[in-house]
Design an enzyme around this catalytic site. Structure first.
Site, PDB file in Angstrom:
ATOM      1  CE1 TYR A 152      60.699  77.735  65.431  1.00  0.00           C
ATOM      2  CE2 TYR A 152      59.587  79.847  65.188  1.00  0.00           C
ATOM      3  CZ  TYR A 152      60.430  79.005  65.893  1.00  0.00           C
ATOM      4  OH  TYR A 152      61.017  79.433  67.060  1.00  0.00           O
ATOM      5  CD  GLN A 197      69.460  74.103  75.719  1.00  0.00           C
ATOM      6  OE1 GLN A 197      69.155  75.264  75.899  1.00  0.00           O
ATOM      7  NE2 GLN A 197      70.725  73.711  75.702  1.00  0.00           N
ATOM      8  CG  ASN A 198      69.541  70.727  69.449  1.00  0.00           C
ATOM      9  OD1 ASN A 198      69.695  71.844  69.949  1.00  0.00           O
ATOM     10  ND2 ASN A 198      70.554  69.944  69.130  1.00  0.00           N
ATOM     11  CB  VAL A 199      62.982  72.138  67.939  1.00  0.00           C
ATOM     12  CG1 VAL A 199      62.820  72.801  69.298  1.00  0.00           C
ATOM     13  CG2 VAL A 199      63.598  73.125  66.944  1.00  0.00           C
ATOM     14  CG  HIS A 206      63.922  74.447  74.305  1.00  0.00           C
ATOM     15  ND1 HIS A 206      65.123  75.096  74.121  1.00  0.00           N
ATOM     16  CD2 HIS A 206      63.610  74.626  75.623  1.00  0.00           C
ATOM     17  CE1 HIS A 206      65.523  75.636  75.268  1.00  0.00           C
ATOM     18  NE2 HIS A 206      64.625  75.357  76.191  1.00  0.00           N
ATOM     19  CB  THR A 235      74.120  74.120  75.010  1.00  0.00           C
ATOM     20  OG1 THR A 235      73.334  75.236  75.451  1.00  0.00           O
ATOM     21  CG2 THR A 235      74.700  73.389  76.205  1.00  0.00           C
TER      22      THR A 235
HETATM   23  C1  BJW Z   1      79.490  73.414  68.809  1.00  0.00           C
HETATM   24  C2  BJW Z   1      79.630  73.009  67.482  1.00  0.00           C
HETATM   25  C3  BJW Z   1      80.179  71.749  67.264  1.00  0.00           C
HETATM   26  C4  BJW Z   1      78.748  74.983  67.489  1.00  0.00           C
HETATM   27  N1  BJW Z   1      80.554  70.996  68.314  1.00  0.00           N
HETATM   28  N2  BJW Z   1      79.882  72.663  69.820  1.00  0.00           N
HETATM   29  C5  BJW Z   1      66.775  86.952  82.574  1.00  0.00           C
HETATM   30  C6  BJW Z   1      67.713  86.237  83.296  1.00  0.00           C
HETATM   31  C7  BJW Z   1      67.676  84.831  83.342  1.00  0.00           C
HETATM   32  C8  BJW Z   1      66.689  84.126  82.671  1.00  0.00           C
HETATM   33  C9  BJW Z   1      65.759  84.841  81.962  1.00  0.00           C
HETATM   34  C10 BJW Z   1      65.798  86.244  81.927  1.00  0.00           C
HETATM   35  N3  BJW Z   1      64.786  86.660  81.153  1.00  0.00           N
HETATM   36  C11 BJW Z   1      64.106  85.568  80.702  1.00  0.00           C
HETATM   37  C12 BJW Z   1      64.688  84.470  81.191  1.00  0.00           C
HETATM   38  C13 BJW Z   1      64.282  83.051  80.938  1.00  0.00           C
HETATM   39  C14 BJW Z   1      64.596  82.667  79.505  1.00  0.00           C
HETATM   40  C15 BJW Z   1      66.096  82.788  79.307  1.00  0.00           C
HETATM   41  O1  BJW Z   1      66.872  81.936  79.686  1.00  0.00           O
HETATM   42  N4  BJW Z   1      66.538  83.853  78.647  1.00  0.00           N
HETATM   43  C16 BJW Z   1      67.968  84.121  78.498  1.00  0.00           C
HETATM   44  C17 BJW Z   1      68.307  84.285  77.028  1.00  0.00           C
HETATM   45  C18 BJW Z   1      68.295  85.344  79.312  1.00  0.00           C
HETATM   46  N5  BJW Z   1      64.157  81.294  79.359  1.00  0.00           N
HETATM   47  C19 BJW Z   1      62.902  80.995  79.064  1.00  0.00           C
HETATM   48  O2  BJW Z   1      62.070  81.848  78.802  1.00  0.00           O
HETATM   49  C20 BJW Z   1      62.548  79.532  79.078  1.00  0.00           C
HETATM   50  N6  BJW Z   1      61.430  79.322  79.886  1.00  0.00           N
HETATM   51  C21 BJW Z   1      61.461  79.542  81.208  1.00  0.00           C
HETATM   52  O3  BJW Z   1      62.466  79.930  81.783  1.00  0.00           O
HETATM   53  O4  BJW Z   1      60.267  79.289  81.822  1.00  0.00           O
HETATM   54  C22 BJW Z   1      60.169  79.521  83.235  1.00  0.00           C
HETATM   55  C23 BJW Z   1      60.132  78.215  83.962  1.00  0.00           C
HETATM   56  C24 BJW Z   1      61.156  77.294  83.792  1.00  0.00           C
HETATM   57  C25 BJW Z   1      61.133  76.113  84.483  1.00  0.00           C
HETATM   58  C26 BJW Z   1      60.089  75.839  85.335  1.00  0.00           C
HETATM   59  C27 BJW Z   1      59.055  76.743  85.497  1.00  0.00           C
HETATM   60  C28 BJW Z   1      59.096  77.938  84.797  1.00  0.00           C
HETATM   61  C29 BJW Z   1      62.204  79.049  77.661  1.00  0.00           C
HETATM   62  C30 BJW Z   1      63.375  79.123  76.764  1.00  0.00           C
HETATM   63  C31 BJW Z   1      62.962  78.785  75.329  1.00  0.00           C
HETATM   64  C32 BJW Z   1      64.104  78.942  74.367  1.00  0.00           C
HETATM   65  N7  BJW Z   1      63.627  78.844  73.036  1.00  0.00           N
HETATM   66  C33 BJW Z   1      64.575  78.757  71.956  1.00  0.00           C
HETATM   67  C34 BJW Z   1      63.765  78.661  70.638  1.00  0.00           C
HETATM   68  C35 BJW Z   1      63.118  77.270  70.579  1.00  0.00           C
HETATM   69  C36 BJW Z   1      62.497  76.978  69.296  1.00  0.00           C
HETATM   70  C37 BJW Z   1      63.438  77.111  68.143  1.00  0.00           C
HETATM   71  O5  BJW Z   1      64.360  76.302  67.973  1.00  0.00           O
HETATM   72  O6  BJW Z   1      63.228  78.050  67.385  1.00  0.00           O
HETATM   73  O7  BJW Z   1      65.390  77.619  72.124  1.00  0.00           O
HETATM   74  S1  BJW Z   1      65.751  80.104  71.909  1.00  0.00           S
HETATM   75  C38 BJW Z   1      67.135  79.109  71.411  1.00  0.00           C
HETATM   76  O8  BJW Z   1      68.108  79.068  72.476  1.00  0.00           O
HETATM   77  C39 BJW Z   1      66.572  77.688  71.280  1.00  0.00           C
HETATM   78  C40 BJW Z   1      67.685  76.877  71.883  1.00  0.00           C
HETATM   79  O9  BJW Z   1      67.196  75.610  72.265  1.00  0.00           O
HETATM   80  C41 BJW Z   1      68.171  77.733  73.007  1.00  0.00           C
HETATM   81  C42 BJW Z   1      69.563  77.416  73.476  1.00  0.00           C
HETATM   82  O10 BJW Z   1      70.509  77.683  72.499  1.00  0.00           O
HETATM   83  P1  BJW Z   1      71.741  76.692  72.291  1.00  0.00           P
HETATM   84  O11 BJW Z   1      71.241  75.371  71.893  1.00  0.00           O
HETATM   85  O12 BJW Z   1      72.635  76.756  73.445  1.00  0.00           O
HETATM   86  O13 BJW Z   1      72.406  77.307  70.973  1.00  0.00           O
HETATM   87  P2  BJW Z   1      73.495  78.492  70.856  1.00  0.00           P
HETATM   88  O14 BJW Z   1      73.485  78.934  69.441  1.00  0.00           O
HETATM   89  O15 BJW Z   1      73.291  79.516  71.875  1.00  0.00           O
HETATM   90  O16 BJW Z   1      74.885  77.774  71.178  1.00  0.00           O
HETATM   91  C43 BJW Z   1      75.433  76.814  70.297  1.00  0.00           C
HETATM   92  C44 BJW Z   1      76.727  76.325  70.928  1.00  0.00           C
HETATM   93  O17 BJW Z   1      77.219  75.262  70.125  1.00  0.00           O
HETATM   94  C45 BJW Z   1      77.833  77.378  71.007  1.00  0.00           C
HETATM   95  O18 BJW Z   1      78.388  77.361  72.317  1.00  0.00           O
HETATM   96  C46 BJW Z   1      78.866  76.897  69.987  1.00  0.00           C
HETATM   97  O19 BJW Z   1      80.218  77.187  70.373  1.00  0.00           O
HETATM   98  C47 BJW Z   1      78.628  75.419  69.995  1.00  0.00           C
HETATM   99  N8  BJW Z   1      78.999  74.681  68.762  1.00  0.00           N
HETATM  100  N9  BJW Z   1      79.223  74.033  66.656  1.00  0.00           N
HETATM  101  C48 BJW Z   1      80.434  71.496  69.555  1.00  0.00           C
HETATM  102  N10 BJW Z   1      80.385  71.269  65.991  1.00  0.00           N
END
Ligand code: BJW
Ligand code: ZN
Length: 274
Positions: free
Chosen positions: A69, A111-113, A131, A222
């Protein structure tokens, strides 16, 4: 029906919308030099998400997690908003937006930090960082939980220079816990104020209300693989609203979208919202 790539048709939908939300991910900041998580060049290709982005990973090695981090903070500190941030900032200003979409509301749920959208405009009551924030330093003591927004570089002396280790894919597990960031109130170990897997994202009640009344959802840069953010577009559509996806590549569920604009969002978004 396959999603439409017609920008004029999208703009007709935009003009007729009243409650607009955008759900953003790492692709929004990619053009600012901030790595994404998944896909080519993604952080989770090089590092294990379970070790670095879970409460269990932090409990096992605060040292490894803080190095990761610290590196991310340093990258974000040097980054500047790109054209996609600027397009969203302009659109979030009610005086500008209401010339295009009268009587509308707009909230960016990111979702970005990295805080980059925050840097792009001064007036931002309409930004939700679900996030958490890279620059929040949060006490791990459950009775204290004090959180300080702190952009100090480095966040502590012991981490200074370790960003090179991260770049080379070798982290140092030996950094003494007492020299890692500490709570400025009670002195206990602090953690990055971000939401890890298994933790509840921030502002859920506010987000649920916004999703329930939204009639247009923009899904920007995303992979739509992480819950609960991945479900918002689906929920908006279920209640009769429209969905427009802006992504470089195909993403989860995008075949169900009403509009799909493939390409860098820093290009497509400024055209669509212009
Ligand atoms: C471009 C581009 C350009 C590139 N132009 N596009 C099993 C089944 C279902 C769910 C779960 C499960 N087991 C566990 C879960 C839940 C879990 C989850 O979803 N897991 C899955 C992976 C399976 N989720 C959680 O645990 C969450 N909490 C939760 O569910 O609590 C329960 C609850 C919810 C609501 C109410 C009550 C209770 C918490 C999730 C926390 C995620 N944390 C992270 C780290 C954060 C800190 C950090 O930054 O380090 O968050 S993980 C990481 O993934 C980060 C991101 O915010 C998040 C999403 O990723 P994102 O932003 O989509 O990035 P990428 O890399 O995946 O995609 C980038 C995209 O950009 C791509 O598509 C590219 O093509 C595109 N791109 N350049 C346009 N120029
Ligand atoms: Zn404390």
């Amino acid at each position: 029906m396959a999603p439409s790539g017609n920008i004029l048709a999208f703009q007709d939908t935009l003009h007729a919308s009243r409650n607009i939300i955008a759900v953003a991910g790492a692709g929004l900041s990619a053009a600012s030099g901030i790595p994404t998580f998944r896909g080519a060049g993604g952080i989770w290709r090089k590092y294990d998400a379970i070790s670095l982005a879970t409460p269990e990973g932090f409990a096992k090695s605060p040292s490894l997690v803080w190095q990761f981090y610290h590196y991310r903070r340093e990258v974000a500190l040097r980054a500047v908003p790109n054209k996609a941030h600027l397009a969203l900032s302009a659109f979030s200003l009610s005086s500008l937006r209401n010339q295009i979409v009268p009587h509308s509301t707009f909230t960016l749920i990111t979702q970005n930090v990295d805080g980059l959208k925050t840097v792009a405009a001064s007036e931002q009551p309409d930004l939700i960082e679900m996030h958490g924030r890279l620059f929040d330093v949060q006490c791990t003591n459950k009775k204290c939980q004090y959180t300080l927004f702190d952009t100090t570089s480095p966040v502590c002396e012991a981490l200074s220079g370790t960003e090179e280790l991260v770049e080379h894919g070798t982290l140092d597990p030996e950094i003494d816990q007492s020299t890692l960031p500490r709570c400025s109130k009670c002195g206990d170990l602090a953690r990055p104020g971000v939401v890890w897997f298994g933790e509840i994202p921030r502002h859920m009640k506010e987000i649920d209300k916004l999703v329930q009344k939204a009639d247009l959802c923009l899904v920007i840069g995303t992979s739509s693989t992480v819950q609960p953010a991945a479900s918002y577009a689906y929920e908006v559509q279920e209640q009769g609203g429209k969905v427009a996806v802006f992504n470089l590549e195909r993403s989860e569920g995008d075949e169900e979208a009403d509009y799909l604009f493939m390409g860098p969002c820093e290009e497509t978004l400024s055209k669509a919202l212009g």
